[in-house]
Motif scaffolding. Structure first.
Motif, mmCIF file in Angstrom:
data_model
loop_
_atom_site.group_PDB
_atom_site.id
_atom_site.type_symbol
_atom_site.label_atom_id
_atom_site.label_comp_id
_atom_site.label_asym_id
_atom_site.label_seq_id
_atom_site.Cartn_x
_atom_site.Cartn_y
_atom_site.Cartn_z
ATOM 1 N N GLU A 174 0.834 -1.204 0.000
ATOM 2 C CA GLU A 174 0.000 0.000 0.000
ATOM 3 C C GLU A 174 0.873 1.260 0.000
ATOM 4 O OE1 GLU A 174 -2.281 -3.432 1.252
ATOM 5 O OE2 GLU A 174 -0.400 -2.603 2.014
ATOM 6 N N GLN A 175 1.935 1.246 0.806
ATOM 7 C CA GLN A 175 2.860 2.388 0.798
ATOM 8 C C GLN A 175 3.533 2.539 -0.559
ATOM 9 O OE1 GLN A 175 5.264 1.019 4.086
ATOM 10 N NE2 GLN A 175 4.404 2.539 5.484
ATOM 11 N N ALA A 176 3.953 1.413 -1.143
ATOM 12 C CA ALA A 176 4.620 1.458 -2.451
ATOM 13 C C ALA A 176 3.681 2.005 -3.521
ATOM 14 C CB ALA A 176 5.123 0.075 -2.837
ATOM 15 N N ASP A 177 2.421 1.576 -3.496
ATOM 16 C CA ASP A 177 1.459 2.016 -4.508
ATOM 17 C C ASP A 177 1.120 3.496 -4.383
ATOM 18 O OD1 ASP A 177 1.384 -0.568 -5.479
ATOM 19 O OD2 ASP A 177 -0.468 -1.105 -4.421
ATOM 20 N N ALA A 178 1.303 4.061 -3.196
ATOM 21 C CA ALA A 178 0.965 5.469 -2.966
ATOM 22 C C ALA A 178 2.124 6.425 -3.242
ATOM 23 C CB ALA A 178 0.491 5.648 -1.525
ATOM 24 N N LEU A 179 3.281 5.909 -3.649
ATOM 25 C CA LEU A 179 4.427 6.790 -3.873
ATOM 26 C C LEU A 179 4.152 7.745 -5.027
ATOM 27 C CD1 LEU A 179 7.313 4.193 -3.491
ATOM 28 C CD2 LEU A 179 6.783 6.076 -1.916
ATOM 29 N N PRO A 180 4.621 8.981 -4.915
ATOM 30 C CA PRO A 180 4.412 9.953 -5.997
ATOM 31 C C PRO A 180 5.377 9.705 -7.156
ATOM 32 C CG PRO A 180 5.719 10.943 -4.265
ATOM 33 C CD PRO A 180 5.316 9.585 -3.763
ATOM 34 N N GLU A 181 5.114 10.351 -8.278
ATOM 35 C CA GLU A 181 6.049 10.320 -9.381
ATOM 36 C C GLU A 181 7.278 11.179 -9.049
ATOM 37 O OE1 GLU A 181 4.431 11.192 -13.174
ATOM 38 O OE2 GLU A 181 2.996 9.531 -13.113
ATOM 39 N N VAL A 182 8.356 10.910 -9.742
ATOM 40 C CA VAL A 182 9.591 11.659 -9.517
ATOM 41 C C VAL A 182 9.349 13.134 -9.821
ATOM 42 C CG1 VAL A 182 11.976 11.969 -10.275
ATOM 43 C CG2 VAL A 182 11.029 9.659 -10.061
ATOM 44 N N PRO A 183 9.661 14.031 -8.886
ATOM 45 C CA PRO A 183 9.498 15.472 -9.148
ATOM 46 C C PRO A 183 10.385 15.926 -10.302
ATOM 47 C CG PRO A 183 9.796 15.048 -6.802
ATOM 48 C CD PRO A 183 10.099 13.772 -7.505
ATOM 49 N N GLU A 184 9.954 16.968 -10.953
ATOM 50 C CA GLU A 184 10.675 17.472 -12.130
ATOM 51 C C GLU A 184 12.143 17.758 -11.820
ATOM 52 O OE1 GLU A 184 10.768 18.046 -16.079
ATOM 53 O OE2 GLU A 184 8.933 17.551 -14.970
ATOM 54 N N ARG A 185 12.420 18.276 -10.652
ATOM 55 C CA ARG A 185 13.797 18.688 -10.319
ATOM 56 C C ARG A 185 14.756 17.518 -10.217
ATOM 57 N NH1 ARG A 185 14.068 20.376 -3.958
ATOM 58 N NH2 ARG A 185 16.284 20.435 -4.512
ATOM 59 N N TYR A 186 14.226 16.294 -10.044
ATOM 60 C CA TYR A 186 15.084 15.117 -9.902
ATOM 61 C C TYR A 186 15.121 14.237 -11.153
ATOM 62 C CZ TYR A 186 15.165 16.189 -4.916
ATOM 63 O OH TYR A 186 15.343 16.808 -3.707
ATOM 64 N N LYS A 187 14.444 14.639 -12.200
ATOM 65 C CA LYS A 187 14.319 13.744 -13.351
ATOM 66 C C LYS A 187 15.615 13.546 -14.114
ATOM 67 C CE LYS A 187 9.359 13.939 -14.094
ATOM 68 N NZ LYS A 187 8.253 14.305 -15.017
ATOM 69 N N THR A 188 16.550 14.473 -14.027
ATOM 70 C CA THR A 188 17.837 14.304 -14.711
ATOM 71 C C THR A 188 18.960 13.923 -13.751
ATOM 72 O OG1 THR A 188 18.441 16.648 -14.506
ATOM 73 C CG2 THR A 188 17.167 15.990 -16.458
ATOM 74 N N LEU A 189 18.634 13.748 -12.474
ATOM 75 C CA LEU A 189 19.652 13.461 -11.466
ATOM 76 C C LEU A 189 20.464 12.226 -11.830
ATOM 77 C CD1 LEU A 189 20.981 13.762 -8.661
ATOM 78 C CD2 LEU A 189 19.009 12.533 -7.714
#
Length: 212
Positions: A174-189
């Motif tokens: 349930e915790q895993a399914d609720a994770l958000p998408e990667v924020p824009e600022r971290y997409k090229t990290l």
């Protein structure tokens, strides 16, 4: 893929690449198979049936130990930084393309310093695993970002492009399914780190005696 060498020995900078000892969970002694284009830095250890592909960077004092639940696979352009540890629970596996693995890491993955990864484990292409992250018995999707100090455990499956914030513990589905998408600022990290360590590995091999 360029040529691969099966390696067994203790090398001048105390890199140890050696076959596993035979035990019930890994009955056949198998030597690591390492690309000639990979980098293994001083004081690192790779034991047993581990395939290390092109442009992999294995940092200083890193341990990859396939003496339980082999084989392990480390995909191209992956960087496993200093003091990281990879192992697997005896007799437990993930399946990938019809074959069982104790640990399977796809291409272009970053595992930062002091990361602790314990199989059965799958880490998808382009995923970032931060400082002192602990992962045990999990499937991590592609292009995820698992930030510093996070814990992921108990067989959870994290979908592609998901973000685990610093210090977060994810141990239920349930915790895993609720994770958000990667924020824009971290997409090229991760891409930036992969590029750096590919270049850095080549520089170590060409310009220093600290890796082979």
């Amino acid at each position: 893929m360029i040529a691969m060498h099966k390696l067994s020995g203790i090398y001048p900078l105390q890199q140890i690449l050696y076959r596993n000892p035979p035990v019930r969970e890994a009955p056949l002694p198998v030597e690591p198979t390492v690309s000639l284009n990979a980098v293994v830095a001083a004081n690192s250890i790779v034991i047993g049936d581990v395939t290390v592909e092109d442009d992999v960077f294995i940092g200083f004092h890193t341990v990859i130990r396939a003496d339980a639940s082999p084989p392990y696979y480390i995909g191209p352009r992956t960087n496993i930084q200093d003091f990281a540890m990879i192992h697997a629970h005896p007799g437990e596996f993930v399946e990938w393309e019809g074959r069982r693995y104790g640990v399977y890491i796809e291409s272009d993955v970053s595992i930062l310093h002091h990361g602790s990864l314990h199989g059965p484990l799958f880490v998808g292409r382009g995923t970032f695993v931060g400082l002192r992250v602990s992962i045990s018995a999990a499937t991590i999707g592609r292009h995820c970002v698992v930030m510093h100090g996070a814990v992921v455990a108990d067989g959870v499956r994290i979908a592609d492009n998901r973000f685990v914030e610093p210090g977060r513990t994810v141990w239920t589905q349930e915790q895993a399914d609720a994770l958000p998408e990667v924020p824009e600022r971290y997409k090229t990290l991760n891409a930036d780190i992969v590029d750096y360590y590919c270049r850095l590995g080549k520089a170590y091999k060409a310009s220093t005696p600290l890796a082979f």
